[in-house]
Motif scaffolding. Structure first.
Motif, PDB file in Angstrom:
ATOM      1  N   VAL A   5       0.842  -1.202   0.000  1.00  0.00           N
ATOM      2  CA  VAL A   5       0.000   0.000   0.000  1.00  0.00           C
ATOM      3  C   VAL A   5       0.875   1.248   0.000  1.00  0.00           C
ATOM      4  O   VAL A   5       0.636   2.189  -0.770  1.00  0.00           O
ATOM      5  N   ILE A   6       1.894   1.263   0.836  1.00  0.00           N
ATOM      6  CA  ILE A   6       2.804   2.415   0.914  1.00  0.00           C
ATOM      7  C   ILE A   6       3.462   2.657  -0.435  1.00  0.00           C
ATOM      8  O   ILE A   6       3.477   3.777  -0.949  1.00  0.00           O
ATOM      9  N   ALA A   7       4.007   1.603  -1.020  1.00  0.00           N
ATOM     10  CA  ALA A   7       4.750   1.736  -2.281  1.00  0.00           C
ATOM     11  C   ALA A   7       3.844   2.238  -3.403  1.00  0.00           C
ATOM     12  O   ALA A   7       4.231   3.111  -4.184  1.00  0.00           O
ATOM     13  N   GLU A   8       2.631   1.687  -3.487  1.00  0.00           N
ATOM     14  CA  GLU A   8       1.730   2.078  -4.571  1.00  0.00           C
ATOM     15  C   GLU A   8       1.212   3.505  -4.386  1.00  0.00           C
ATOM     16  O   GLU A   8       1.146   4.279  -5.349  1.00  0.00           O
ATOM     17  N   LEU A  29      -9.536   3.042  -0.061  1.00  0.00           N
ATOM     18  CA  LEU A  29      -8.232   2.414  -0.282  1.00  0.00           C
ATOM     19  C   LEU A  29      -8.214   0.989   0.273  1.00  0.00           C
ATOM     20  O   LEU A  29      -7.640   0.087  -0.344  1.00  0.00           O
ATOM     21  N   ALA A  30      -8.839   0.797   1.433  1.00  0.00           N
ATOM     22  CA  ALA A  30      -8.891  -0.542   2.025  1.00  0.00           C
ATOM     23  C   ALA A  30      -9.629  -1.499   1.087  1.00  0.00           C
ATOM     24  O   ALA A  30      -9.208  -2.639   0.877  1.00  0.00           O
ATOM     25  N   GLU A  31     -10.732  -1.020   0.497  1.00  0.00           N
ATOM     26  CA  GLU A  31     -11.497  -1.853  -0.430  1.00  0.00           C
ATOM     27  C   GLU A  31     -10.690  -2.143  -1.695  1.00  0.00           C
ATOM     28  O   GLU A  31     -10.662  -3.279  -2.189  1.00  0.00           O
ATOM     29  N   VAL A  35      -7.733  -4.982   1.902  1.00  0.00           N
ATOM     30  CA  VAL A  35      -7.195  -5.102   3.265  1.00  0.00           C
ATOM     31  C   VAL A  35      -8.119  -4.369   4.232  1.00  0.00           C
ATOM     32  O   VAL A  35      -9.059  -3.680   3.823  1.00  0.00           O
ATOM     33  N   SER A  36      -7.833  -4.514   5.520  1.00  0.00           N
ATOM     34  CA  SER A  36      -8.589  -3.762   6.517  1.00  0.00           C
ATOM     35  C   SER A  36      -8.081  -2.321   6.548  1.00  0.00           C
ATOM     36  O   SER A  36      -7.096  -1.986   5.875  1.00  0.00           O
ATOM     37  N   ARG A  37      -8.732  -1.489   7.319  1.00  0.00           N
ATOM     38  CA  ARG A  37      -8.311  -0.083   7.379  1.00  0.00           C
ATOM     39  C   ARG A  37      -6.974   0.086   8.099  1.00  0.00           C
ATOM     40  O   ARG A  37      -6.281   1.079   7.870  1.00  0.00           O
ATOM     41  N   THR A  38      -6.614  -0.857   8.951  1.00  0.00           N
ATOM     42  CA  THR A  38      -5.400  -0.689   9.766  1.00  0.00           C
ATOM     43  C   THR A  38      -4.128  -0.540   8.933  1.00  0.00           C
ATOM     44  O   THR A  38      -3.380   0.430   9.123  1.00  0.00           O
ATOM     45  N   PRO A  39      -3.839  -1.439   7.989  1.00  0.00           N
ATOM     46  CA  PRO A  39      -2.626  -1.236   7.184  1.00  0.00           C
ATOM     47  C   PRO A  39      -2.688   0.027   6.332  1.00  0.00           C
ATOM     48  O   PRO A  39      -1.658   0.650   6.071  1.00  0.00           O
ATOM     49  N   VAL A  40      -3.885   0.413   5.904  1.00  0.00           N
ATOM     50  CA  VAL A  40      -4.029   1.659   5.141  1.00  0.00           C
ATOM     51  C   VAL A  40      -3.699   2.844   6.026  1.00  0.00           C
ATOM     52  O   VAL A  40      -2.971   3.767   5.628  1.00  0.00           O
ATOM     53  N   ALA A  43      -0.040   2.988   6.584  1.00  0.00           N
ATOM     54  CA  ALA A  43       0.629   3.416   5.357  1.00  0.00           C
ATOM     55  C   ALA A  43       0.547   4.934   5.202  1.00  0.00           C
ATOM     56  O   ALA A  43       1.527   5.592   4.838  1.00  0.00           O
ATOM     57  N   LEU A  44      -0.622   5.483   5.487  1.00  0.00           N
ATOM     58  CA  LEU A  44      -0.805   6.933   5.364  1.00  0.00           C
ATOM     59  C   LEU A  44       0.045   7.679   6.393  1.00  0.00           C
ATOM     60  O   LEU A  44       0.566   8.764   6.103  1.00  0.00           O
ATOM     61  N   LYS A  45       0.210   7.094   7.571  1.00  0.00           N
ATOM     62  CA  LYS A  45       1.079   7.716   8.584  1.00  0.00           C
ATOM     63  C   LYS A  45       2.523   7.767   8.085  1.00  0.00           C
ATOM     64  O   LYS A  45       3.231   8.759   8.286  1.00  0.00           O
ATOM     65  N   GLN A  46       2.961   6.685   7.432  1.00  0.00           N
ATOM     66  CA  GLN A  46       4.322   6.652   6.887  1.00  0.00           C
ATOM     67  C   GLN A  46       4.484   7.707   5.800  1.00  0.00           C
ATOM     68  O   GLN A  46       5.497   8.420   5.748  1.00  0.00           O
ATOM     69  N   LEU A  47       3.479   7.828   4.937  1.00  0.00           N
ATOM     70  CA  LEU A  47       3.548   8.814   3.863  1.00  0.00           C
ATOM     71  C   LEU A  47       3.524  10.234   4.422  1.00  0.00           C
ATOM     72  O   LEU A  47       4.090  11.144   3.817  1.00  0.00           O
ATOM     73  N   GLN A  48       2.893  10.400   5.572  1.00  0.00           N
ATOM     74  CA  GLN A  48       2.907  11.722   6.213  1.00  0.00           C
ATOM     75  C   GLN A  48       4.314  12.065   6.693  1.00  0.00           C
ATOM     76  O   GLN A  48       4.773  13.200   6.527  1.00  0.00           O
ATOM     77  N   THR A  49       5.032  11.080   7.239  1.00  0.00           N
ATOM     78  CA  THR A  49       6.404  11.340   7.696  1.00  0.00           C
ATOM     79  C   THR A  49       7.311  11.677   6.511  1.00  0.00           C
ATOM     80  O   THR A  49       8.309  12.371   6.671  1.00  0.00           O
TER      81      THR A  49
END
Length: 216
Positions: A5-8, A29-31, A35-40, A43-49
């Motif tokens: 998810v992060i990479a894409e 994005l989860a749909e 995946v569930s909302r948790t990995p999404v 992933a969004l937290k990582q993209l924020q950093t």
């Protein structure tokens, strides 16, 4: 799956497939990724950093719109890193990246001649990437990758090249940089590379709207 998810999502933002300021729905994005909302969410937290998205509590998540000041600051760092890369490459001698840069410029000349800005933009990205690879400095390259992600540089290149005459001028500047590298003139290669990045920044800022998102 979180890494996928992060990479894409990183790829979409950097390539400009998702516009600056666009809202990102965790549920959608989860749909999409199955995946569930948790990995999404993670992933969004990582993209924020990485500076690519902005999470506003109780409002939503949005693709970052860099301000003119942020673009200026990031380009100042880009100038320093690419100038250093040109210097290091000039000191290395005839390494494989030199052959690739020469091939790149032959193709760039042809793209400019055809006024194929899309192809020339791809070759600009490759030229700078080859320069960094040729520096043979993994720490420099790592910092550069983070910086390019924050800039979503692929999108900004197209905006910069929209200025009349900029593709031809950019191509000439690349030729001069490589000439100095071939002459092993490290001081001049660094100086001219920095001047080139500065010229790109000026072309970009002059092409951006005075207000609103600096996409393009």
């Amino acid at each position: 799956m979180q890494a996928t998810v992060i990479a894409e999502m990183r790829r979409r933002i950097i390539k400009g497939d998702v516009e600056p300021g666009a809202a990102l729905s965790e549920a959608a994005l989860a749909e999409e990724f199955g995946v569930s909302r948790t990995p999404v969410r993670e992933a969004l937290k990582q993209l924020q950093t990485e500076g690519l998205v902005e999470i506003r509590p109780r409002v939503g998540t949005f693709v970052t719109i860099p301000s003119r000041r942020e673009i200026t600051e990031l380009f100042e760092m880009k100038e320093l890193l690419e100038g250093a890369a040109a210097r290091l490459l000039a000191q290395r001698g005839r390494v494989p990246e030199i052959d690739e840069l020469e091939r790149n410029l032959r193709e760039a000349d042809e793209a400019v001649r055809r006024d194929d800005r899309e192809r020339y933009a791809e070759l600009v990205l490759e030229f700078h990437d080859l320069l960094l690879t040729g520096s043979d400095n993994s720490k420099l390259q790592a910092h550069y990758r983070v910086l390019m992600n924050q800039l979503a540089y692929a999108r900004l290149v197209n905006t910069s090249l929209s200025r009349p005459g900029r593709p031809l001028q950019s191509d000439r500047e690349h030729h001069l940089v490589l000439q100095l590298i071939l002459e092993k003139d490290a001081d001049s290669a660094e100086r001219v590379m920095r001047e080139h990045v500065r010229a790109s920044r000026q072309a970009l800022l002059s092409a951006l709207p005075l207000a609103g998102p600096p996409g393009g």
